[in-house]
Design a protein around this motif. Structure first.
Motif, PDB file in Angstrom:
ATOM      1  N   GLU A  16       1.061  -1.585   0.112  1.00 34.85           N
ATOM      2  CA  GLU A  16       0.283  -0.060   0.133  1.00 34.85           C
ATOM      3  C   GLU A  16       0.630   1.497  -0.035  1.00 34.85           C
ATOM      4  OE1 GLU A  16      -2.807  -1.108  -0.706  1.00 34.85           O
ATOM      5  OE2 GLU A  16      -3.477  -3.053   0.565  1.00 34.85           O
TER       6      GLU A  16
ATOM      7  N   ILE B  67       8.468  -5.263  -0.541  1.00 34.69           N
ATOM      8  CA  ILE B  67       9.047  -6.853  -0.674  1.00 34.69           C
ATOM      9  C   ILE B  67       8.765  -7.495  -1.480  1.00 34.69           C
ATOM     10  CG2 ILE B  67       8.020  -8.914   0.724  1.00 34.69           C
ATOM     11  CD1 ILE B  67       7.004  -7.546   3.176  1.00 34.69           C
ATOM     12  N   LEU B  68       7.121  -7.400  -2.530  1.00 34.68           N
ATOM     13  CA  LEU B  68       7.458  -7.382  -3.613  1.00 34.68           C
ATOM     14  C   LEU B  68       7.422  -7.262  -5.345  1.00 34.68           C
ATOM     15  CD1 LEU B  68       3.394  -8.852  -3.219  1.00 34.68           C
ATOM     16  CD2 LEU B  68       5.093 -10.542  -2.412  1.00 34.68           C
TER      17      LEU B  68
ATOM     18  N   SER C  26       4.985 -18.361  -6.811  1.00 36.92           N
ATOM     19  CA  SER C  26       4.845 -19.791  -7.346  1.00 36.92           C
ATOM     20  C   SER C  26       3.285 -21.079  -7.351  1.00 36.92           C
ATOM     21  CB  SER C  26       5.901 -20.625  -7.024  1.00 36.92           C
ATOM     22  OG  SER C  26       7.312 -20.086  -6.587  1.00 36.92           O
TER      23      SER C  26
HETATM   24  N1  BYC Z   1       8.356 -10.372  -5.454  1.00 38.43           N
HETATM   25  O1  BYC Z   1       5.754 -19.456  -2.514  1.00 38.43           O
HETATM   26  P1  BYC Z   1       5.535 -18.730  -2.605  1.00 38.43           P
HETATM   27  C1  BYC Z   1      -2.468  -4.855  -3.612  1.00 38.43           C
HETATM   28  C2  BYC Z   1       8.337 -14.890  -2.601  1.00 38.43           C
HETATM   29  S1  BYC Z   1      -1.473  -6.279  -4.450  1.00 38.43           S
HETATM   30  C3  BYC Z   1       9.226 -11.205  -4.642  1.00 38.43           C
HETATM   31  O2  BYC Z   1       6.394 -18.803  -4.191  1.00 38.43           O
HETATM   32  P2  BYC Z   1       3.178 -17.802  -1.941  1.00 38.43           P
HETATM   33  C4  BYC Z   1      -2.696  -3.324  -4.157  1.00 38.43           C
HETATM   34  C5  BYC Z   1       7.110 -15.198  -1.201  1.00 38.43           C
HETATM   35  O3  BYC Z   1       6.840 -14.352  -0.486  1.00 38.43           O
HETATM   36  C6  BYC Z   1      -1.570  -7.674  -3.448  1.00 38.43           C
HETATM   37  N2  BYC Z   1       9.202 -12.321  -4.045  1.00 38.43           N
HETATM   38  O4  BYC Z   1       4.650 -18.108  -2.723  1.00 38.43           O
HETATM   39  C7  BYC Z   1      -2.332  -3.666  -5.655  1.00 38.43           C
HETATM   40  C8  BYC Z   1       8.315 -15.888  -0.225  1.00 38.43           C
HETATM   41  O5  BYC Z   1       9.028 -15.407   0.289  1.00 38.43           O
HETATM   42  P3  BYC Z   1       9.835 -15.826   1.973  1.00 38.43           P
HETATM   43  C9  BYC Z   1      -0.993  -7.880  -2.439  1.00 38.43           C
HETATM   44  C10 BYC Z   1       7.930 -12.783  -3.976  1.00 38.43           C
HETATM   45  O6  BYC Z   1       4.206 -17.020  -0.401  1.00 38.43           O
HETATM   46  C11 BYC Z   1      -1.435  -2.033  -6.471  1.00 38.43           C
HETATM   47  C12 BYC Z   1       9.114 -16.527  -1.175  1.00 38.43           C
HETATM   48  O7  BYC Z   1       9.079 -15.897  -2.933  1.00 38.43           O
HETATM   49  N3  BYC Z   1      -1.361  -8.989  -1.030  1.00 38.43           N
HETATM   50  O8  BYC Z   1      -3.145  -5.346  -2.701  1.00 38.43           O
HETATM   51  O9  BYC Z   1       2.291 -18.309  -1.774  1.00 38.43           O
HETATM   52  C13 BYC Z   1      -1.356  -0.828  -5.459  1.00 38.43           C
HETATM   53  C14 BYC Z   1       8.262 -17.642  -1.936  1.00 38.43           C
HETATM   54  O10 BYC Z   1       6.434 -17.826  -1.955  1.00 38.43           O
HETATM   55  C15 BYC Z   1       6.742 -12.638  -5.434  1.00 38.43           C
HETATM   56  C16 BYC Z   1      -0.716 -10.034  -1.170  1.00 38.43           C
HETATM   57  O11 BYC Z   1      -0.298  -9.838  -1.854  1.00 38.43           O
HETATM   58  C17 BYC Z   1       6.997 -11.411  -5.760  1.00 38.43           C
HETATM   59  N4  BYC Z   1       6.183 -11.007  -6.946  1.00 38.43           N
HETATM   60  O12 BYC Z   1       2.816 -16.556  -2.267  1.00 38.43           O
HETATM   61  C18 BYC Z   1      -1.749  -1.353  -3.868  1.00 38.43           C
HETATM   62  C19 BYC Z   1      -1.708 -11.182  -0.270  1.00 38.43           C
HETATM   63  N5  BYC Z   1       6.015 -13.689  -5.302  1.00 38.43           N
HETATM   64  O13 BYC Z   1       7.865 -15.252   2.421  1.00 38.43           O
HETATM   65  C20 BYC Z   1      -1.915  -2.329  -3.335  1.00 38.43           C
HETATM   66  C21 BYC Z   1      -0.261 -11.486   0.880  1.00 38.43           C
HETATM   67  C22 BYC Z   1       6.719 -13.858  -3.928  1.00 38.43           C
HETATM   68  O14 BYC Z   1       9.433 -17.116   1.344  1.00 38.43           O
HETATM   69  N6  BYC Z   1       1.006 -12.050   0.278  1.00 38.43           N
HETATM   70  N7  BYC Z   1       7.292 -14.163  -3.338  1.00 38.43           N
HETATM   71  O15 BYC Z   1      10.038 -15.153   2.283  1.00 38.43           O
HETATM   72  C23 BYC Z   1       0.685 -13.645   0.355  1.00 38.43           C
HETATM   73  O16 BYC Z   1      -0.221 -14.285  -0.033  1.00 38.43           O
HETATM   74  C24 BYC Z   1       1.832 -14.254  -0.522  1.00 38.43           C
HETATM   75  O17 BYC Z   1       3.061 -13.683   0.203  1.00 38.43           O
HETATM   76  C25 BYC Z   1       2.125 -13.959  -1.687  1.00 38.43           C
HETATM   77  C26 BYC Z   1       3.225 -15.328  -2.254  1.00 38.43           C
HETATM   78  C27 BYC Z   1       1.026 -14.168  -3.257  1.00 38.43           C
HETATM   79  C28 BYC Z   1       3.163 -12.721  -2.245  1.00 38.43           C
END
Ligand code: BYC
Length: 469
Positions: free
Chosen positions: A121, A190-191, A302
């Motif tokens: 955010e 983070i992302l 992933s």
């Molecule tokens: N970049 O098992 P994996 C929004 C990391 S947008 C960097 O593959 P998981 C908005 C992952 O963190 C919505 N790192 O994936 C839009 C993990 O790292 P750690 C935001 C990445 O955990 C516009 C490792 O890779 N909300 O609101 O199943 C303006 C292995 O992870 C990336 C959310 O994201 C990446 N692209 O799913 C303002 C919801 N992708 O923890 C606002 C909350 C993966 O091992 N987040 N990694 O160090 C989640 O549900 C999950 O963290 C994710 C990743 C879906 C992002």
């Protein structure tokens, strides 16, 4: 539950009854305001902006509109009303009552997801920090600021959960949300996508179309959560989010419209000829689309993910609109994935990120179809298309695989040779930035974008949406 605006922090969570929490959040509030002043649209702090502010949380009539100076915006804590007797809709605890507290054994997983959501955010506000200076109109400037203040509020939403349910760890995480910065070498967001600069308005429209749509899907999946305060928080955030995607869809549509007008007037679709007239040629729009769409695909994580399986099993995160599925437990089901090594069969729980990504892609198609209808009506043969989810991935099975936009594997050398046709080059970006000269006279619009069909909240398009003096 009505919102109490007499409090220092407007809220509908009865903050006044919890003095400790109230004090902790009041301690964080000035730090947030300092961050906003430094990292937000700070050159416009004195401007009167026609903003909407939440006044309730029910779907009808939830917002009021009026001129506000952004630093005076009433950021607060708003949760959707509770659903009586709500039960858990998926995973191992399917059918049991939802939780009002975080179970001890799930604390760190919940915290990680809330922090990741919260981090995006403020990141987006930072990415758009300087965009106001090149606005195409006061209407667009106001929309940018509306999006910015609401992303600020979404940060508040996550910070509330961290403070209220995660004790000292949560408070420390809330501080860190203001300490990381988009694109910072030492402390990035983070992302991946949230570290990409957004320094032109075509990127802003692509971001609000594609990346905010990831937000929609992630928030929908968190709205299914067994942890009820998280679910209620995300449900209300979704109400605000819809406008952000509207800004993206209509923004890209207006850029396309203007280009088509100039193509018709000048009788050519030659890219240089369109650029010479100060508009953005359709192939460049496609390259921007390729960039932001592929980056946003990575935000689902992933294809095979034990994190995703764990989140689903334990009730942390469901699938968007979980009701649409028959099987809410998914302990037996399998899923076939196409990877560079061939078909891989995995358990459905492990493939939840991919399930979400595919629903997201379907949703992305809707706008692309609308933009293509515009081209068809204008008699142009050009069509925009979403590239394959194998193209330019940096996360998951296809990460680093060289493919063309259709997803056909190619050599790395061919990829490097042709990438200029597929992704914005430095020269494209410089050109796009060069046409974006600030226009701030009421009712006037820059030459690279068509005016909107209608104004905001039934006001005329030429209304002075931002008073700069
Ligand atoms: N970049 O098992 P994996 C929004 C990391 S947008 C960097 O593959 P998981 C908005 C992952 O963190 C919505 N790192 O994936 C839009 C993990 O790292 P750690 C935001 C990445 O955990 C516009 C490792 O890779 N909300 O609101 O199943 C303006 C292995 O992870 C990336 C959310 O994201 C990446 N692209 O799913 C303002 C919801 N992708 O923890 C606002 C909350 C993966 O091992 N987040 N990694 O160090 C989640 O549900 C999950 O963290 C994710 C990743 C879906 C992002």
């Amino acid at each position: 539950m009505t919102i109490d605006y007499n409090q220092r922090i407007p809220n509908n969570v009865n903050l006044a009854n919890d003095r400790t929490l109230q004090r902790a959040l009041e301690h964080w509030q000035p730090k947030f305001l300092d961050w906003w002043r430094e990292m937000g649209p700070n050159d416009f702090a004195a401007a009167d902006v026609y903003l909407r502010t939440a006044v309730g949380v029910d779907a009808q009539g939830w917002a009021s509109y009026g001129a506000v100076k952004m630093p005076d915006y009433r950021w607060g804590i708003f949760l959707a009303d509770p659903v009586a007797d709500r039960t858990i809709g998926f995973g191992d605890h399917y059918g049991q009552p939802v939780w009002q507290q975080v179970p001890g054994e799930l604390r760190s997983q919940f915290r990680r997801i809330i922090v990741t959501q919260g981090d995006t955010e403020p990141a987006s506000v930072e990415q758009q920090h300087l965009l106001g200076h090149s606005c195409p109109s006061l209407y667009d400037l106001r929309n940018l600021f509306q999006v910015n203040v609401e992303e600020g509020r979404h940060l508040w939403a996550m910070v509330y959960l961290l403070h209220a349910y995660f004790g000292r760890d949560g408070r420390e995480e809330a501080e860190e949300l203001l300490a990381r910065h988009s694109g910072d070498v030492d402390k990035p967001r983070i992302l991946g996508t949230f570290n990409e600069p957004i320094d032109d308005w075509l990127s802003f429209f692509m971001f609000t179309y594609f990346t905010d749509r990831d937000g929609k899907f992630q928030l929908k999946s968190l709205a299914e959560s067994a942890f009820d305060p998280l679910s209620r928080t995300c449900r209300f955030m979704l109400t605000e989010e819809a406008h952000h995607m509207f800004v993206g869809e209509t923004g890209v549509g207006r850029v396309v419209k203007r280009t088509l007008e100039l193509m018709k007037e000048s009788g050519t679709d030659d890219s240089q000829a369109i650029r010479d007239q100060g508009a953005i040629d359709l192939p460049t729009i496609q390259r921007y689309l390729n960039f932001w769409f592929t980056s946003s695909l990575d935000l689902f994580g992933s294809e095979v993910s034990s994190n995703a399986a764990g989140s689903f099993a334990s009730g942390i995160k469901g699938r968007p609109d979980e009701d649409q599925y028959q099987d809410h437990v998914c302990s037996e089901a399998a899923y076939d994935l196409q990877t560079p090594q061939g078909t891989q069969t995995v358990s459905l729980r492990n493939a939840m990120n991919e399930v979400m990504r595919l629903s997201y892609i379907k949703d992305c198609e809707i706008g692309v179809k609308r933009w293509n209808m515009q081209m068809q009506r204008a008699g142009s043969d050009f069509r925009l298309a979403l590239p394959s989810p194998r193209f330019r991935r940096t996360i998951g099975s296809w990460a680093g695989a060289a493919t063309d936009p259709l997803g056909n594997p190619i050599s790395r050398e061919e990829y490097e040779r042709r990438v200029q046709d597929w992704l914005p080059s430095e020269a494209d970006r410089a050109f796009v930035r060069s046409v974006m000269q600030r226009v701030t006279a009421p009712g006037k619009i820059a030459g690279w974008i068509a005016p909107p069909d209608r104004g905001i909240n039934s006001l005329p398009v030429d209304y002075e949406y931002v008073r700069l003096s």
